[in-house]
Write a protein that holds these residues in place. Structure first.
Motif, mmCIF file in Angstrom:
data_model
loop_
_atom_site.group_PDB
_atom_site.id
_atom_site.type_symbol
_atom_site.label_atom_id
_atom_site.label_comp_id
_atom_site.label_asym_id
_atom_site.label_seq_id
_atom_site.Cartn_x
_atom_site.Cartn_y
_atom_site.Cartn_z
ATOM 1 N N ASP A 1 -0.252 4.230 -1.174
ATOM 2 C CA ASP A 1 -1.133 5.382 -1.391
ATOM 3 C C ASP A 1 -0.735 6.597 -0.567
ATOM 4 O O ASP A 1 -0.746 7.716 -1.056
ATOM 5 C CB ASP A 1 -2.587 5.017 -1.045
ATOM 6 N N ASN A 2 -0.387 6.358 0.704
ATOM 7 C CA ASN A 2 -0.060 7.499 1.561
ATOM 8 C C ASN A 2 1.180 8.228 1.052
ATOM 9 O O ASN A 2 1.284 9.443 1.144
ATOM 10 C CB ASN A 2 0.133 7.023 3.009
ATOM 11 N N ASP B 1 0.850 -1.177 0.000
ATOM 12 C CA ASP B 1 0.000 0.000 0.000
ATOM 13 C C ASP B 1 0.897 1.242 0.000
ATOM 14 O O ASP B 1 1.492 1.590 1.017
ATOM 15 C CB ASP B 1 -0.896 -0.036 1.252
ATOM 16 N N GLY C 1 -0.262 7.362 -10.648
ATOM 17 C CA GLY C 1 -0.652 8.259 -9.553
ATOM 18 C C GLY C 1 0.487 8.934 -8.817
ATOM 19 O O GLY C 1 0.361 9.268 -7.638
ATOM 20 N N THR C 2 1.605 9.158 -9.500
ATOM 21 C CA THR C 2 2.770 9.749 -8.830
ATOM 22 C C THR C 2 2.908 11.256 -9.086
ATOM 23 O O THR C 2 3.967 11.826 -8.847
ATOM 24 C CB THR C 2 4.070 9.054 -9.290
ATOM 25 N N GLY D 1 -3.397 0.328 -9.522
ATOM 26 C CA GLY D 1 -2.838 0.922 -8.316
ATOM 27 C C GLY D 1 -3.658 0.702 -7.054
ATOM 28 O O GLY D 1 -3.471 1.377 -6.061
ATOM 29 N N GLY D 2 -4.571 -0.293 -7.055
ATOM 30 C CA GLY D 2 -5.344 -0.601 -5.861
ATOM 31 C C GLY D 2 -5.686 -2.083 -5.845
ATOM 32 O O GLY D 2 -5.167 -2.843 -6.661
ATOM 33 N N SER E 1 5.059 4.028 -9.653
ATOM 34 C CA SER E 1 4.798 3.647 -8.279
ATOM 35 C C SER E 1 5.542 2.360 -7.952
ATOM 36 O O SER E 1 6.419 2.329 -7.102
ATOM 37 C CB SER E 1 3.291 3.487 -8.097
ATOM 38 N N LYS F 1 1.956 8.606 -1.964
ATOM 39 C CA LYS F 1 1.631 9.335 -3.189
ATOM 40 C C LYS F 1 0.665 10.487 -2.956
ATOM 41 O O LYS F 1 0.636 11.437 -3.731
ATOM 42 C CB LYS F 1 1.006 8.376 -4.217
ATOM 43 N N THR F 2 -0.161 10.386 -1.890
ATOM 44 C CA THR F 2 -1.247 11.366 -1.761
ATOM 45 C C THR F 2 -1.132 12.269 -0.541
ATOM 46 O O THR F 2 -1.774 13.316 -0.501
ATOM 47 C CB THR F 2 -2.616 10.647 -1.678
#
Ligand SMILES: [Zn+2]
Length: 211
Positions: free
Chosen positions: A37-38, A35, A71-72, A206-207, A130, A40-41
């Protein structure tokens, strides 16, 4: 098997969440889902990530464009800022760096629209992804950039599953060596399948989606 985290030894605020399980992508089965995500966001974490990813290029590599995949974009923007900072050894300081993302066309090929192509043609480009697992994302990015006459001067990733086997040098924060017992296997070689364990989730875009 419980979720756990792995932090970057150089900067422990940069943390990757690892979910053990039986996951499938379109090509492979995986023992862990990462994971990211954190990273990247979360804007302050993404800024720290960008500072780490900028390091290999800072004093050596002129860069015109950062091409962001998976998503980068937030990291890409901070990375450009980091590369442009004033400093005696900062080779890009005072310059201009553009941050762009390719589109998928109807044939699922990566393309750049006409108005963006001038930021690729003949330019020094860093590709930011990613995670590198099968290598297909990087491969399709390089193919696309070569088509538009971009000059790839570096590839950066948050995670690289095969640090020893990558054809190109990839600057990554984390690798599979950071995750004990990480495995990525073709479905017919998967130990979990052989032992009759059902799949937990499908990994894509990406998920992941639980099944
Ligand atoms: Zn399996």
């Amino acid at each position: 098997m419980k979720n756990f985290t792995i932090s970057l030894s150089k900067n422990p605020t940069i943390v990757m969440n690892v979910i053990p399980g039986h996951f499938t992508t379109s090509h492979f089965h995986l023992t862990h889902y990462l994971d990211l995500d954190n990273l990247k966001t979360n804007s302050s974490i993404a800024r720290d990530v960008a500072a780490e990813l900028a390091l290999p290029y800072l004093s050596t590599t002129p860069i015109d464009t950062i091409v962001c995949m998976e998503g980068t974009e937030v990291i890409g923007a901070y990375m450009a800022e980091e590369l442009l900072l004033e400093g005696t050894s900062a080779i890009n300081s005072g310059g201009e760096i553009h941050v762009v993302t390719p589109m998928n066309n109807v044939n699922r090929q990566l393309t750049f629209q006409s108005n963006i192509q001038k930021l690729i043609d003949g330019k020094n480009i860093v590709v930011l992804v990613s995670s590198v697992s099968s290598g297909k994302t990087v491969e399709s990015a390089l193919e696309c950039l070569s088509y538009y006459n971009g000059k790839v001067v570096g590839i950066s990733a948050l995670f690289n599953a095969f640090p020893d086997e990558s054809e190109q040098e990839i600057h990554s924060l984390f690798t599979s060596e950071d995750i004990p017992e990480y495995k990525m296997l073709s479905p017919d070689e998967c130990d979990m399948c052989k032992s009759g364990r059902k799949l937990d989730a499908i990994v894509m875009h990406g998920g992941y989606t639980r099944i």
